[in-house]
Design an enzyme around this catalytic site. Structure first.
Site, PDB file in Angstrom:
ATOM      1  CG  ASN A   1      -1.943   0.954   1.382  1.00  0.00           C
ATOM      2  OD1 ASN A   1      -2.424   1.166   2.485  1.00  0.00           O
ATOM      3  ND2 ASN A   1      -2.360   1.579   0.311  1.00  0.00           N
TER       4      ASN A   1
ATOM      5  CB  CYS B   1      -4.303   5.973   5.969  1.00  0.00           C
ATOM      6  SG  CYS B   1      -3.331   4.885   4.893  1.00  0.00           S
ATOM      7  N   GLY B   2      -4.199   3.172   8.098  1.00  0.00           N
ATOM      8  CA  GLY B   2      -3.386   2.376   9.027  1.00  0.00           C
ATOM      9  C   GLY B   2      -1.989   2.102   8.510  1.00  0.00           C
TER      10      GLY B   2
ATOM     11  CG  HIS C   1     -13.043  -0.481   7.235  1.00  0.00           C
ATOM     12  ND1 HIS C   1     -12.175  -0.858   6.232  1.00  0.00           N
ATOM     13  CD2 HIS C   1     -12.472   0.578   7.859  1.00  0.00           C
ATOM     14  CE1 HIS C   1     -11.111  -0.072   6.275  1.00  0.00           C
ATOM     15  NE2 HIS C   1     -11.266   0.801   7.240  1.00  0.00           N
TER      16      HIS C   1
ATOM     17  CD  GLU D   1      -7.219   1.156   0.749  1.00  0.00           C
ATOM     18  OE1 GLU D   1      -7.288   2.397   0.684  1.00  0.00           O
ATOM     19  OE2 GLU D   1      -6.192   0.543   1.137  1.00  0.00           O
ATOM     20  NE  ARG D   2     -13.896   6.463   2.253  1.00  0.00           N
ATOM     21  CZ  ARG D   2     -14.185   7.158   3.355  1.00  0.00           C
ATOM     22  NH1 ARG D   2     -15.421   7.565   3.622  1.00  0.00           N
ATOM     23  NH2 ARG D   2     -13.236   7.416   4.249  1.00  0.00           N
TER      24      ARG D   2
ATOM     25  CB  CYS E   1      -6.724  -2.040   3.492  1.00  0.00           C
ATOM     26  SG  CYS E   1      -7.725  -0.717   4.203  1.00  0.00           S
TER      27      CYS E   1
ATOM     28  N   GLY F   1      -8.426  -1.686   7.213  1.00  0.00           N
ATOM     29  CA  GLY F   1      -9.259  -2.815   6.784  1.00  0.00           C
ATOM     30  C   GLY F   1      -8.928  -4.076   7.551  1.00  0.00           C
TER      31      GLY F   1
END
Ligand SMILES: N[C@H](CCC[C@H](N)C(=O)O)C(=O)O
Length: 283
Positions: free
Chosen positions: A13, A75-76, A161, A210-211, A219, A222
């Site tokens: 990512n 955002c992880g 989510h 992902e959106r 994600c 996610g």
């Protein structure tokens, strides 16, 4: 105007990370889209902006933009890269930092190996917190897609989510169903769509549409949402290995109003300088 940045990735990512503490920049959605283009720009799933703290009890503010230019709450994978970036650029000497996002404060911590652990905060389930149109919090909500009923769990990690359990993530209808759930009218702010395969009570495989960004290799939020949903369904233990196409994350949640912990890598790919043309960027 020249802007210094780092290209980083967390399990594939990928991000453009910009120091907004020492550089005064204002990026329009159109500029973000141009920068995010993988052929005409730098290319990334999200752009992460490091900004000064707004309160004494936090170290930095963290702004996140999908590659379509939309600003989002969390955002992880980016949080781990954020911590690595501020440390490597000398913006902080702390091993653990407090970072304010649009929806709460998270606490990334550099571990002694290449990993970063992040206290991602407490998951939310109330429909208005997601946001999701439903009468009440349910562990499983039915969702109609073109006459077919899907059983989804909804979780907010700051960002929304929708998680469903599938028999096999490799054959799950991600490209066809992902966008339909992402833009379903019951999600007024759209939603990230997780497809989770239960391998054991300690391990899942996960793919996320992902959106705004489409399917990514991993994600972070996610993974948090999927493990929380699985624990609430009685399918998972409190500590879970999450296997994604980009690699593995470790997610822990003790339940109820406890925070979710995420641990995984954060890698700098290269540093760069980009020259933004146009009078709006004139230094
Ligand atoms: N697409 C997401 C933001 C990025 C989340 C993801 N990259 C992560 O690691 O959590 C959203 O619109 O909420």
């Amino acid at each position: 105007m020249k802007i210094q940045f780092s290209k980083m990735q967390g399990l594939g990512n990928d991000f453009m990370v910009i120091d907004g503490v020492n550089q005064q920049i204002k990026l329009s959605p159109d500029t973000i889209r141009q920068l995010g283009d993988r052929h005409f720009g730098i290319g990334f799933d999200q752009l992460l902006l490091v900004e000064p703290a707004t309160r004494d009890d936090i170290d930095f503010s963290y702004r996140i933009f999908n590659n379509d230019g939309s600003e989002v709450e969390q955002c992880g994978n980016g949080a781990r890269c954020f911590a690595r970036f501020v440390h490597d650029k000398g913006l902080s000497l702390k091993q653990e930092i407090a970072v304010e996002t649009a929806r709460g404060v998270i606490y990334p911590r550099l571990e002694n190996n290449d990993n970063v652990s992040v206290n991602m905060g407490v998951p939310q389930f109330a429909p208005k917190e997601i946001p999701f149109i439903a009468d009440s919090d349910q562990i499983i909500h039915p969702l109609d897609i073109d006459g077919t009923n899907f059983a989804i769990s909804v979780v907010s990690m700051g960002n929304p989510h929708a998680v469903q359990v599938v028999a096999d993530v490799e054959t799950a209808p991600i490209a066809s169903i992902g966008p339909k759930i992402e833009t379903h009218p019951r999600f007024p702010a759209k939603v990230n769509v997780g497809f989770m395969q239960i391998i054991s009570r300690d391990e899942i495989r996960l793919r996320v549409f992902e959106r705004a960004a489409g399917e990514t290799l991993a994600c972070g939020t996610g993974a948090c949402a999927a493990v929380v949903a699985g624990i609430r369904r009685g399918l998972l233990n409190p500590l879970v290995r999450v296997i994604t196409h980009g690699g593995e994350l470790s997610i822990a949640w003790g339940g109820d109003s406890q925070a979710v912990w995420m641990t995984g890598p954060a890698i700098t790919v290269f540093d760069g300088i980009i020259n933004l043309q146009g009078e709006e960027y004139a230094a």
